[in-house]
Scaffold this motif. Structure first.
Motif, PDB file in Angstrom:
ATOM      1  N   MET A  99       0.871  -1.248   0.039  1.00 28.64           N
ATOM      2  CA  MET A  99       0.021  -0.118  -0.048  1.00 28.64           C
ATOM      3  C   MET A  99       0.693   1.411   0.040  1.00 28.64           C
ATOM      4  O   MET A  99       0.593   2.512  -0.506  1.00 28.64           O
ATOM      5  N   THR A 100       2.112   0.965   0.562  1.00 25.48           N
ATOM      6  CA  THR A 100       2.981   2.408   0.566  1.00 25.48           C
ATOM      7  C   THR A 100       3.183   2.949  -0.747  1.00 25.48           C
ATOM      8  O   THR A 100       3.291   4.153  -0.898  1.00 25.48           O
ATOM      9  N   TRP A 101       3.055   2.093  -1.756  1.00 26.14           N
ATOM     10  CA  TRP A 101       3.388   2.805  -3.263  1.00 26.14           C
ATOM     11  C   TRP A 101       2.189   3.459  -3.743  1.00 26.14           C
ATOM     12  O   TRP A 101       2.314   4.529  -4.508  1.00 26.14           O
ATOM     13  N   ARG A 102       0.989   2.997  -3.250  1.00 26.18           N
ATOM     14  CA  ARG A 102      -0.227   3.837  -3.585  1.00 26.18           C
ATOM     15  C   ARG A 102      -0.286   5.275  -2.718  1.00 26.18           C
ATOM     16  O   ARG A 102      -0.920   6.168  -3.048  1.00 26.18           O
ATOM     17  N   LYS A 103       0.287   5.164  -1.671  1.00 22.50           N
ATOM     18  CA  LYS A 103       0.317   6.179  -0.745  1.00 22.50           C
ATOM     19  C   LYS A 103       1.538   7.383  -1.132  1.00 22.50           C
ATOM     20  O   LYS A 103       1.427   8.511  -0.591  1.00 22.50           O
ATOM     21  N   CYS A 104       2.349   7.009  -1.892  1.00 26.91           N
ATOM     22  CA  CYS A 104       3.613   7.746  -2.563  1.00 26.91           C
ATOM     23  C   CYS A 104       2.613   8.844  -3.348  1.00 26.91           C
ATOM     24  O   CYS A 104       1.843   8.493  -4.066  1.00 26.91           O
ATOM     25  N   PRO A 105       3.169  10.064  -3.252  1.00 26.42           N
ATOM     26  CA  PRO A 105       2.431  11.140  -3.899  1.00 26.42           C
ATOM     27  C   PRO A 105       2.662  11.364  -5.650  1.00 26.42           C
ATOM     28  O   PRO A 105       2.053  11.998  -6.049  1.00 26.42           O
ATOM     29  N   VAL A 106       3.616  10.406  -6.015  1.00 29.24           N
ATOM     30  CA  VAL A 106       3.898  10.553  -7.199  1.00 29.24           C
ATOM     31  C   VAL A 106       3.767   9.139  -7.875  1.00 29.24           C
ATOM     32  O   VAL A 106       3.618   8.208  -7.189  1.00 29.24           O
ATOM     33  N   PRO A 107       3.825   9.112  -9.160  1.00 26.52           N
ATOM     34  CA  PRO A 107       3.604   7.705  -9.982  1.00 26.52           C
ATOM     35  C   PRO A 107       4.560   6.876  -9.501  1.00 26.52           C
ATOM     36  O   PRO A 107       5.738   7.445  -9.500  1.00 26.52           O
ATOM     37  N   VAL A 108       4.554   5.533  -9.358  1.00 23.55           N
ATOM     38  CA  VAL A 108       5.551   4.626  -9.367  1.00 23.55           C
ATOM     39  C   VAL A 108       5.358   3.591 -10.381  1.00 23.55           C
ATOM     40  O   VAL A 108       4.164   2.910 -10.556  1.00 23.55           O
ATOM     41  N   ILE A 109       6.347   3.450 -10.871  1.00 21.75           N
ATOM     42  CA  ILE A 109       6.570   2.422 -11.989  1.00 21.75           C
ATOM     43  C   ILE A 109       7.550   1.125 -11.632  1.00 21.75           C
ATOM     44  O   ILE A 109       8.551   1.429 -11.149  1.00 21.75           O
ATOM     45  N   ALA A 110       6.762  -0.088 -11.596  1.00 21.69           N
ATOM     46  CA  ALA A 110       7.768  -0.922 -11.131  1.00 21.69           C
ATOM     47  C   ALA A 110       8.371  -1.945 -12.343  1.00 21.69           C
ATOM     48  O   ALA A 110       7.528  -2.198 -13.474  1.00 21.69           O
ATOM     49  N   ALA A 111       9.688  -2.198 -12.417  1.00 23.35           N
ATOM     50  CA  ALA A 111      10.185  -2.664 -13.261  1.00 23.35           C
ATOM     51  C   ALA A 111      10.541  -4.305 -12.747  1.00 23.35           C
ATOM     52  O   ALA A 111      11.321  -4.462 -11.768  1.00 23.35           O
ATOM     53  N   VAL A 112       9.769  -5.089 -13.464  1.00 22.16           N
ATOM     54  CA  VAL A 112       9.832  -6.572 -12.514  1.00 22.16           C
ATOM     55  C   VAL A 112      10.492  -7.504 -13.442  1.00 22.16           C
ATOM     56  O   VAL A 112      10.115  -7.831 -14.913  1.00 22.16           O
ATOM     57  N   HIS A 113      11.389  -8.433 -13.188  1.00 20.39           N
ATOM     58  CA  HIS A 113      12.255  -9.178 -13.699  1.00 20.39           C
ATOM     59  C   HIS A 113      12.325 -10.576 -12.773  1.00 20.39           C
ATOM     60  O   HIS A 113      12.020 -10.637 -11.651  1.00 20.39           O
ATOM     61  N   GLY A 114      12.733 -11.662 -13.552  1.00 20.98           N
ATOM     62  CA  GLY A 114      13.389 -12.710 -12.478  1.00 20.98           C
ATOM     63  C   GLY A 114      11.969 -13.597 -11.911  1.00 20.98           C
ATOM     64  O   GLY A 114      11.477 -14.279 -12.864  1.00 20.98           O
ATOM     65  N   VAL A 115      11.895 -13.157 -10.641  1.00 23.80           N
ATOM     66  CA  VAL A 115      10.594 -14.023 -10.112  1.00 23.80           C
ATOM     67  C   VAL A 115       9.945 -12.895  -9.282  1.00 23.80           C
ATOM     68  O   VAL A 115      10.437 -12.014  -8.911  1.00 23.80           O
ATOM     69  N   CYS A 116       8.646 -13.064  -9.424  1.00 27.45           N
ATOM     70  CA  CYS A 116       7.654 -12.283  -8.660  1.00 27.45           C
ATOM     71  C   CYS A 116       6.509 -12.987  -7.958  1.00 27.45           C
ATOM     72  O   CYS A 116       5.510 -13.119  -8.855  1.00 27.45           O
ATOM     73  N   PHE A 117       6.740 -13.431  -6.834  1.00 27.09           N
ATOM     74  CA  PHE A 117       5.908 -14.541  -6.303  1.00 27.09           C
ATOM     75  C   PHE A 117       5.179 -14.076  -5.073  1.00 27.09           C
ATOM     76  O   PHE A 117       5.817 -13.052  -4.318  1.00 27.09           O
ATOM     77  N   GLY A 118       4.047 -14.360  -4.910  1.00 29.84           N
ATOM     78  CA  GLY A 118       3.379 -13.965  -3.418  1.00 29.84           C
ATOM     79  C   GLY A 118       3.300 -12.360  -3.289  1.00 29.84           C
ATOM     80  O   GLY A 118       2.915 -11.608  -3.855  1.00 29.84           O
ATOM     81  N   GLY A 119       4.131 -12.398  -2.061  1.00 31.30           N
ATOM     82  CA  GLY A 119       3.730 -10.938  -1.668  1.00 31.30           C
ATOM     83  C   GLY A 119       4.843  -9.844  -2.599  1.00 31.30           C
ATOM     84  O   GLY A 119       4.251  -8.772  -2.480  1.00 31.30           O
ATOM     85  N   GLY A 120       5.477 -10.602  -3.294  1.00 29.01           N
ATOM     86  CA  GLY A 120       6.480  -9.678  -4.435  1.00 29.01           C
ATOM     87  C   GLY A 120       5.416  -9.390  -5.371  1.00 29.01           C
ATOM     88  O   GLY A 120       5.493  -8.038  -5.823  1.00 29.01           O
ATOM     89  N   LEU A 121       4.420 -10.041  -5.942  1.00 27.70           N
ATOM     90  CA  LEU A 121       3.656  -9.814  -6.842  1.00 27.70           C
ATOM     91  C   LEU A 121       2.414  -8.547  -6.103  1.00 27.70           C
ATOM     92  O   LEU A 121       2.159  -7.752  -6.912  1.00 27.70           O
ATOM     93  N   GLN A 122       2.204  -8.906  -4.825  1.00 29.86           N
ATOM     94  CA  GLN A 122       1.383  -7.926  -4.442  1.00 29.86           C
ATOM     95  C   GLN A 122       1.813  -6.466  -4.136  1.00 29.86           C
ATOM     96  O   GLN A 122       1.176  -5.304  -4.267  1.00 29.86           O
ATOM     97  N   ILE A 123       3.362  -6.289  -3.802  1.00 30.89           N
ATOM     98  CA  ILE A 123       3.991  -5.260  -4.005  1.00 30.89           C
ATOM     99  C   ILE A 123       3.992  -4.488  -5.150  1.00 30.89           C
ATOM    100  O   ILE A 123       3.699  -3.341  -5.460  1.00 30.89           O
ATOM    101  N   ALA A 124       4.313  -5.480  -6.148  1.00 29.95           N
ATOM    102  CA  ALA A 124       4.517  -4.946  -7.599  1.00 29.95           C
ATOM    103  C   ALA A 124       2.933  -4.188  -8.047  1.00 29.95           C
ATOM    104  O   ALA A 124       2.563  -3.260  -8.680  1.00 29.95           O
ATOM    105  N   SER A 125       1.976  -4.873  -7.424  1.00 26.67           N
ATOM    106  CA  SER A 125       0.708  -4.507  -7.706  1.00 26.67           C
ATOM    107  C   SER A 125       0.335  -3.040  -7.235  1.00 26.67           C
ATOM    108  O   SER A 125      -0.689  -2.285  -7.505  1.00 26.67           O
ATOM    109  N   GLY A 126       0.862  -2.621  -6.145  1.00 23.30           N
ATOM    110  CA  GLY A 126       0.982  -1.406  -5.637  1.00 23.30           C
ATOM    111  C   GLY A 126       1.374  -0.117  -6.441  1.00 23.30           C
ATOM    112  O   GLY A 126       0.911   0.864  -6.135  1.00 23.30           O
TER     113      GLY A 126
END
Length: 266
Positions: A99-126
């Motif tokens: 949720m902290t990335w949605r609370k960030c006042p500016v846009p956040v762009i996630a660059a995702v590589h390798g593995v993105c499992f579980g909590g990692g995917l939920q972080i990227a979804s923020g």
């Protein structure tokens, strides 16, 4: 590794902050120190002067491999706070790393590589935008451990993932690729160079009126949370706050004169 080194922040002159998960030996898996470091980084970004966009990525072979299960199974039950306790506004500690990335006042762009499992995917979804390598291994992993997704995913996936698709991915914890994630709504773009693409997007955002960008992000959040009448009013409030102000005038003048704008940062 000390918590302060687990996540690095580097703010460039153009206002784009490079934020990196820095636990490469563990594929940036989430142990208590990593949770602490991510939340601390998110809080720092909220108060950072001159910030216009954030590029979020992981060092090493992965974006984030999800929960470091061994570090939590070893903790005595008496040391754990109830999950229902709201430790960070509307979220608990586990939810706040996403949720902290949605609370960030500016846009956040996630660059995702390798593995993105579980909590990692939920972080990227923020993040506001997700650029994913087509071969990235991804999964909503919690059901493998007999758990439900509880790190903000259900809140963040609304409007992105079709209901029946999401149910199947949750119920089966099936692994999928970055290419498939694009079709599911869990990726915005796929790219052989996700970090390069994310930086291109961030630089383009950084060249827009920073007051309008922040207002647009607030409206994007309101769109999911508020009634239609409230969103209509929020649009009017945000527009009135930027219209005819120096940065908005500069955006018009720069466009007419075909030059790079020179905005006053907020």
């Amino acid at each position: 590794m000390p918590a302060e080194n687990r996540v690095t922040i580097d703010l460039a002159d153009n206002g784009v902050a490079q934020v990196r998960f820095n636990r490469p030996d563990k594929m940036n898996a989430l142990d208590p120190a990593q949770f602490e470091a991510i939340i601390e980084a998110g809080e720092k970004l909220r108060d950072m002067k001159g910030l216009r966009a954030v590029v979020l990525a992981g060092e090493g072979r992965a974006f984030c491999a999800g929960l470091d299960v061994s570090s939590f199974t070893a903790a005595p039950d008496g040391e754990r706070k109830p999950l229902t306790e709201r430790t960070h506004g509307n979220s608990n500690t586990f939810q706040e790393v996403a949720m902290t990335w949605r609370k960030c006042p500016v846009p956040v762009i996630a660059a995702v590589h390798g593995v993105c499992f579980g909590g990692g995917l939920q972080i990227a979804s923020g993040a506001d935008i997700r650029v994913v390598h087509p071969a990235t291994r991804m999964a909503i992993m919690e059901m493998k451990w007999g758990l439900v997704p509880d790190m903000g995913g259900y809140h963040l996936w609304r409007g992105n993932v079709r209901d029946d698709v999401l149910r199947e991915l949750v119920y089966t914890n099936r692994e999928f690729t970055g290419e498939e994630a694009l079709g599911y709504g869990l990726a915005t773009f796929v790219s052989e160079d996700p970090l390069g693409k994310a930086n291109d997007i961030a630089e383009e955002i950084a060249n827009r009126n920073p007051e309008a960008i922040r207002g647009a992000k607030r409206l994007s959040e309101a769109m999911l949370e508020q009634s239609g009448d409230d969103v209509l009013m929020a649009e009017s409030v945000e527009q009135a706050a930027v219209m005819r102000r120096p940065n908005q005038v500069e955006a018009v003048m720069a466009g007419m004169q075909k030059r790079a704008p020179k905005f006053t940062d907020v």
